[in-house]
Design a protein around this motif. Structure first.
Motif, PDB file in Angstrom:
ATOM      1  N   ASP A 104     -13.340   0.124  -8.559  1.00 17.99           N
ATOM      2  CA  ASP A 104     -12.242  -0.169  -8.590  1.00 17.99           C
ATOM      3  C   ASP A 104     -10.920   0.172 -10.274  1.00 17.99           C
ATOM      4  O   ASP A 104      -9.988  -0.347  -9.554  1.00 17.99           O
ATOM      5  CB  ASP A 104     -12.307  -2.166  -8.893  1.00 17.99           C
TER       6      ASP A 104
ATOM      7  N   GLY B  79     -15.240   2.481  -2.640  1.00 18.89           N
ATOM      8  CA  GLY B  79     -14.888   0.551  -3.081  1.00 18.89           C
ATOM      9  C   GLY B  79     -14.205   0.545  -5.370  1.00 18.89           C
ATOM     10  O   GLY B  79     -14.613  -0.277  -5.318  1.00 18.89           O
TER      11      GLY B  79
ATOM     12  N   HIS C 139     -14.480  -3.638  -2.136  1.00 20.26           N
ATOM     13  CA  HIS C 139     -14.873  -4.160  -3.149  1.00 20.26           C
ATOM     14  C   HIS C 139     -14.867  -5.021  -2.400  1.00 20.26           C
ATOM     15  O   HIS C 139     -13.664  -5.666  -3.725  1.00 20.26           O
ATOM     16  CB  HIS C 139     -15.451  -3.412  -4.050  1.00 20.26           C
TER      17      HIS C 139
ATOM     18  N   LEU D 295     -22.605  -0.154  -6.011  1.00 20.97           N
ATOM     19  CA  LEU D 295     -21.036  -0.569  -5.617  1.00 20.97           C
ATOM     20  C   LEU D 295     -21.795  -1.274  -4.608  1.00 20.97           C
ATOM     21  O   LEU D 295     -21.540  -2.951  -4.331  1.00 20.97           O
ATOM     22  CB  LEU D 295     -20.674   0.413  -5.366  1.00 20.97           C
TER      23      LEU D 295
END
Length: 437
Positions: free
Chosen positions: A152, A150, A47, A110
């Motif tokens: 987090d 991705g 990401h 995302l």
């Protein structure tokens, strides 16, 4: 290497430099606190966005919960909520979508998200099959899938164990288990007699998170959902487990933050923050609200902001917003805006107490603009400049240097005139005094 592994090797990563620059702090200080676990930088290697730090000495961060439900699923609406979150100053969003097409929604968010993005994987586990058919393989596959996409940070309810659920049931609550993920895991444990796979196979979970540098947010699945249930055996029993799991995750190179209670009376908030910091090795603390009373549906963004300000001042690092829709419905775009602003007010109020760099300067600049009746300056300093400008310009005093509340009796105008008069008199009196001398 993950951020915490790099920090321990005395490597200052690009993400650490970005956090240092945004916070006005030395990169080495950021590195030291990432190494100790007091700061986390949730930043999945898949990401790409400018890094944001959470933890000791940093500005209190604000999270916005978005996501569709099985009653209401429109991707374009969730994208609009994301953009609203960005516009009004959130630092993080959590995609809490349930229902169908969860991967599609998440990937879409995302691809557009310049903020930290978190999820709660058990929602997808539950959406893709009966929670009673929960297995280690299903859980690990969903965690791996979301990590590759991705995400987090992930909320994982690893502290909901057979023992902690037993402790909870032995201490009668008003409202029982209110965490969606916590209730799902507890129900599975009690029906099957088996141990929570997130706890039993914790090392395997951490191995997946480490591979993608996903921060683990150890969820408070047994958090109180009523102020009368706060700080009870179930909540504290889970917290003790989370303290042990924090050490294990850090040892495996995984960054950790701890989620905290949602409904807490005013006089217990500071103690809850101190307990988390003590038990969990000063890991960043992430709380929902907390809401300080239970009787204000439709106004829970206010009850949450009251608790959030106290929590932030006491050392909480990350506030999850509460919207006016809490307990009532899925929030819409207007609810998202109101929740973010209320929670940013709470965060900033706490930062003023904690002495966070830049907080007082921002605050004082607004006061200087007010003293100067500099309306453009005031709008620039406002958390919601559009609303501030609209209120002034829609009033009868639009175009005037005063507002419509005080009008000609504006205290600032009166005081400024008095100061100007006094200053002018001193100037004229000075030559007369010198001549007389």
């Amino acid at each position: 290497m993950t951020q915490i592994e790099a920090a321990r090797k005395e490597i200052i990563t690009q993400q650490m430099r970005e956090v240092a620059e945004d916070e006005g702090l030395a990169p080495e200080l950021i590195r030291e606190r990432v190494a100790s676990g007091e700061i986390v930088i949730p930043h999945n290697k898949h990401h790409q966005f400018r890094a944001i730090g959470i933890g000791k000495g940093l500005r209190t961060k604000v999270n916005s919960n978005i996501g569709a439900s099985n009653f209401h699923q429109f991707i374009e609406e969730e994208v609009e909520k994301l953009y609203t979150s960005i516009r009004f100053g959130a630092d993080s969003v959590m995609d809490l979508s349930t229902g169908t097409d969860l991967d599609k929604i998440r990937v879409e968010l995302l691809s557009r998200c310049p903020l930290i993005l978190g999820t709660v994987p058990i929602y997808q586990v539950g959406a893709e099959g009966s929670i009673m058919d929960l297995t280690r393989e299903r859980f690990l596959e969903v965690i791996e899938r979301q990590a590759q996409q991705g995400v987090d940070y992930m909320t994982l309810h690893c502290g909901v164990t057979r023992e902690t659920v037993k402790r909870l049931r032995g201490h009668q609550r008003i409202e029982g288990i209110v965490s969606r993920g916590g209730s799902m895991i507890a129900a599975w444990i009690e029906r099957t007699g088996n141990e929570n796979p997130l706890y039993e196979f914790y090392d395997e979970v951490c191995a997946i998170l480490r591979e993608h540098d996903v921060t683990i947010s150890l969820g408070d699945g047994l958090r109180p959902g009523a102020t009368g249930d706060a700080t009870d055996r179930g909540q504290l029993g889970e917290l003790l487990v989370l303290g042990e799991l924090t050490e294990r995750a850090r040892a495996m190179g995984v960054q950790v933050m701890i989620e905290g209670p949602g409904h807490v009376p005013l006089d217990q908030i500071e103690a809850n923050v101190q307990l988390e910091k003590r038990v969990c090795g000063n890991a960043p603390f992430y709380v929902l609200g907390p809401l300080t009373c239970d009787v204000a549906p439709g106004y829970d963004h206010i009850t949450g902001a009251i608790g959030g300000a106290i929590a932030s001042a006491a050392g909480t690092d990350f506030l999850c917003y509460v919207t006016p829709a809490e307990h009532l419905r899925l929030p819409d775009v207007d609810d998202v805006r109101e929740g973010i602003i209320a929670t940013r007010i709470a965060a900033h109020s706490g930062d003023l107490v904690k002495g966070v760099r830049g907080a007082k300067a921002w605050n004082d600049q607004m006061s200087r603009y007010r003293k100067a009746l500099n309306w453009e300056g005031m709008y620039a300093m406002a958390m919601d400049p559009d609303k501030a400008r609209r209120y002034k310009e829609e009033s009868e005093a639009a175009g005037s240097n005063v507002c419509s509340m005080c009008g000609s009796l504006c205290s600032i105008n009166i005081d400024n005139a008095a100061i100007k008069f006094t200053s002018k008199r001193r100037v004229t009196e000075q030559p007369e005094a010198q001549a007389a001398g």
